[in-house]
Design a protein around this motif. Structure first.
Motif, PDB file in Angstrom:
ATOM      1  N   GLY A   1      -2.842 -46.842 -69.161  1.00 38.26           N
ATOM      2  CA  GLY A   1      -3.402 -47.769 -68.194  1.00 38.26           C
ATOM      3  C   GLY A   1      -3.681 -47.179 -66.827  1.00 38.26           C
ATOM      4  O   GLY A   1      -4.001 -47.903 -65.889  1.00 38.26           O
ATOM      5  N   MET A   2      -3.543 -45.871 -66.699  1.00 35.05           N
ATOM      6  CA  MET A   2      -3.789 -45.182 -65.424  1.00 35.05           C
ATOM      7  C   MET A   2      -4.959 -44.219 -65.585  1.00 35.05           C
ATOM      8  O   MET A   2      -5.182 -43.679 -66.657  1.00 35.05           O
ATOM      9  CB  MET A   2      -2.542 -44.396 -64.997  1.00 35.05           C
ATOM     10  CG  MET A   2      -1.317 -45.256 -64.758  1.00 35.05           C
ATOM     11  SD  MET A   2       0.173 -44.260 -64.459  1.00 35.05           S
ATOM     12  CE  MET A   2       0.610 -43.782 -66.139  1.00 35.05           C
ATOM     13  N   ARG A   3      -5.677 -43.997 -64.499  1.00 39.21           N
ATOM     14  CA  ARG A   3      -6.774 -43.024 -64.507  1.00 39.21           C
ATOM     15  C   ARG A   3      -6.365 -41.834 -63.648  1.00 39.21           C
ATOM     16  O   ARG A   3      -5.861 -41.985 -62.539  1.00 39.21           O
ATOM     17  CB  ARG A   3      -8.047 -43.638 -63.954  1.00 39.21           C
ATOM     18  CG  ARG A   3      -9.132 -42.589 -63.764  1.00 39.21           C
ATOM     19  CD  ARG A   3     -10.507 -42.988 -64.098  1.00 39.21           C
ATOM     20  NE  ARG A   3     -10.687 -43.424 -65.455  1.00 39.21           N
ATOM     21  CZ  ARG A   3     -11.813 -44.025 -65.861  1.00 39.21           C
ATOM     22  NH1 ARG A   3     -12.794 -44.232 -65.026  1.00 39.21           N
ATOM     23  NH2 ARG A   3     -11.937 -44.405 -67.123  1.00 39.21           N
ATOM     24  N   PHE A   4      -6.584 -40.654 -64.209  1.00 42.66           N
ATOM     25  CA  PHE A   4      -6.253 -39.400 -63.548  1.00 42.66           C
ATOM     26  C   PHE A   4      -7.493 -38.527 -63.415  1.00 42.66           C
ATOM     27  O   PHE A   4      -8.378 -38.563 -64.262  1.00 42.66           O
ATOM     28  CB  PHE A   4      -5.224 -38.602 -64.376  1.00 42.66           C
ATOM     29  CG  PHE A   4      -3.868 -39.230 -64.433  1.00 42.66           C
ATOM     30  CD1 PHE A   4      -2.898 -38.882 -63.511  1.00 42.66           C
ATOM     31  CD2 PHE A   4      -3.562 -40.157 -65.410  1.00 42.66           C
ATOM     32  CE1 PHE A   4      -1.628 -39.454 -63.566  1.00 42.66           C
ATOM     33  CE2 PHE A   4      -2.302 -40.735 -65.478  1.00 42.66           C
ATOM     34  CZ  PHE A   4      -1.338 -40.380 -64.550  1.00 42.66           C
ATOM     35  N   THR A   5      -7.520 -37.748 -62.362  1.00 37.76           N
ATOM     36  CA  THR A   5      -8.410 -36.597 -62.283  1.00 37.76           C
ATOM     37  C   THR A   5      -7.509 -35.385 -62.362  1.00 37.76           C
ATOM     38  O   THR A   5      -6.562 -35.257 -61.585  1.00 37.76           O
ATOM     39  CB  THR A   5      -9.220 -36.569 -60.973  1.00 37.76           C
ATOM     40  OG1 THR A   5     -10.075 -37.719 -60.935  1.00 37.76           O
ATOM     41  CG2 THR A   5     -10.066 -35.305 -60.885  1.00 37.76           C
ATOM     42  N   ASP A   6      -7.786 -34.533 -63.346  1.00 43.58           N
ATOM     43  CA  ASP A   6      -6.983 -33.336 -63.573  1.00 43.58           C
ATOM     44  C   ASP A   6      -7.808 -32.097 -63.280  1.00 43.58           C
ATOM     45  O   ASP A   6      -8.981 -32.022 -63.637  1.00 43.58           O
ATOM     46  CB  ASP A   6      -6.511 -33.258 -65.032  1.00 43.58           C
ATOM     47  CG  ASP A   6      -5.590 -34.390 -65.428  1.00 43.58           C
ATOM     48  OD1 ASP A   6      -4.826 -34.854 -64.568  1.00 43.58           O
ATOM     49  OD2 ASP A   6      -5.632 -34.800 -66.597  1.00 43.58           O
ATOM     50  N   TYR A   7      -7.167 -31.146 -62.640  1.00 41.88           N
ATOM     51  CA  TYR A   7      -7.723 -29.819 -62.440  1.00 41.88           C
ATOM     52  C   TYR A   7      -6.876 -28.888 -63.306  1.00 41.88           C
ATOM     53  O   TYR A   7      -5.709 -28.653 -63.001  1.00 41.88           O
ATOM     54  CB  TYR A   7      -7.652 -29.419 -60.966  1.00 41.88           C
ATOM     55  CG  TYR A   7      -8.483 -30.328 -60.091  1.00 41.88           C
ATOM     56  CD1 TYR A   7      -9.815 -30.022 -59.814  1.00 41.88           C
ATOM     57  CD2 TYR A   7      -7.946 -31.497 -59.566  1.00 41.88           C
ATOM     58  CE1 TYR A   7     -10.583 -30.861 -59.025  1.00 41.88           C
ATOM     59  CE2 TYR A   7      -8.700 -32.340 -58.777  1.00 41.88           C
ATOM     60  CZ  TYR A   7     -10.020 -32.014 -58.517  1.00 41.88           C
ATOM     61  OH  TYR A   7     -10.777 -32.857 -57.731  1.00 41.88           O
ATOM     62  N   LEU A   8      -7.457 -28.419 -64.388  1.00 43.34           N
ATOM     63  CA  LEU A   8      -6.741 -27.597 -65.355  1.00 43.34           C
ATOM     64  C   LEU A   8      -7.135 -26.141 -65.166  1.00 43.34           C
ATOM     65  O   LEU A   8      -8.319 -25.809 -65.172  1.00 43.34           O
ATOM     66  CB  LEU A   8      -7.074 -28.035 -66.785  1.00 43.34           C
ATOM     67  CG  LEU A   8      -6.865 -29.515 -67.102  1.00 43.34           C
ATOM     68  CD1 LEU A   8      -7.381 -29.824 -68.502  1.00 43.34           C
ATOM     69  CD2 LEU A   8      -5.406 -29.905 -66.953  1.00 43.34           C
ATOM     70  N   SER A   9      -6.143 -25.274 -65.011  1.00 43.95           N
ATOM     71  CA  SER A   9      -6.367 -23.833 -64.980  1.00 43.95           C
ATOM     72  C   SER A   9      -6.024 -23.298 -66.353  1.00 43.95           C
ATOM     73  O   SER A   9      -4.937 -23.577 -66.871  1.00 43.95           O
ATOM     74  CB  SER A   9      -5.472 -23.152 -63.933  1.00 43.95           C
ATOM     75  OG  SER A   9      -5.753 -23.641 -62.651  1.00 43.95           O
ATOM     76  N   LEU A  10      -6.951 -22.568 -66.943  1.00 42.02           N
ATOM     77  CA  LEU A  10      -6.734 -22.009 -68.266  1.00 42.02           C
ATOM     78  C   LEU A  10      -6.826 -20.496 -68.216  1.00 42.02           C
ATOM     79  O   LEU A  10      -7.525 -19.936 -67.363  1.00 42.02           O
ATOM     80  CB  LEU A  10      -7.771 -22.528 -69.268  1.00 42.02           C
ATOM     81  CG  LEU A  10      -7.688 -24.017 -69.602  1.00 42.02           C
ATOM     82  CD1 LEU A  10      -8.564 -24.828 -68.688  1.00 42.02           C
ATOM     83  CD2 LEU A  10      -8.077 -24.253 -71.049  1.00 42.02           C
TER      84      LEU A  10
END
Length: 123
Positions: free
Chosen positions: A96-105
């Motif tokens: 029920g939550m919205r996230f913006t993720d910055y993923l380092s791979l």
């Protein structure tokens, strides 16, 4: 920089495993997506969270899997790849939550894995 199709597919798989692993509380998918020494960092409930993969998985397990029939939502906004390093900006919904993720791979032993997740929880 142009991404080889194999790299793009593997990066997409890591992101998909992350989101589906989180939504369905699937530890195996989460461990495939993340490097064991990764960090998950952001503000959650107005507190700075600086979690290990084990801490993150434990929190996901407490929340439990989404209800049957739920379709995970995520939208990749940007992918940037330089050699064996990449960043992905993704919007996803969880519990029920919205996230913006910055993923380092990083490509480790021929496989792309998330080494850091920096997130923003939308209010």
């Amino acid at each position: 920089m142009t991404t080889h199709s194999t790299d793009a597919e593997q990066i997409d798989l890591a992101v998909r495993n992350y989101v589906q692993g989180m939504v369905f509380a699937d530890e195996a998918l989460l461990r495939q997506a993340f490097h064991p020494a990764c960090c998950i960092i952001g503000h959650y409930q107005q507190e700075l969270e600086w979690a290990s993969l084990d801490d993150f998985i434990a929190a996901i397990k407490v929340e439990g899997p989404a209800a049957a029939g739920v379709q995970p939502f995520w939208q990749v906004l940007h992918v940037d790849v330089t050699g064996d390093a990449a960043t992905v900006k993704v919007i996803d919904d969880y519990a029920g939550m919205r996230f913006t993720d910055y993923l380092s791979l990083l490509k480790v032993d021929g496989r792309w894995v998330i080494i850091n997740k920096l997130y923003y929880l939308h209010g």
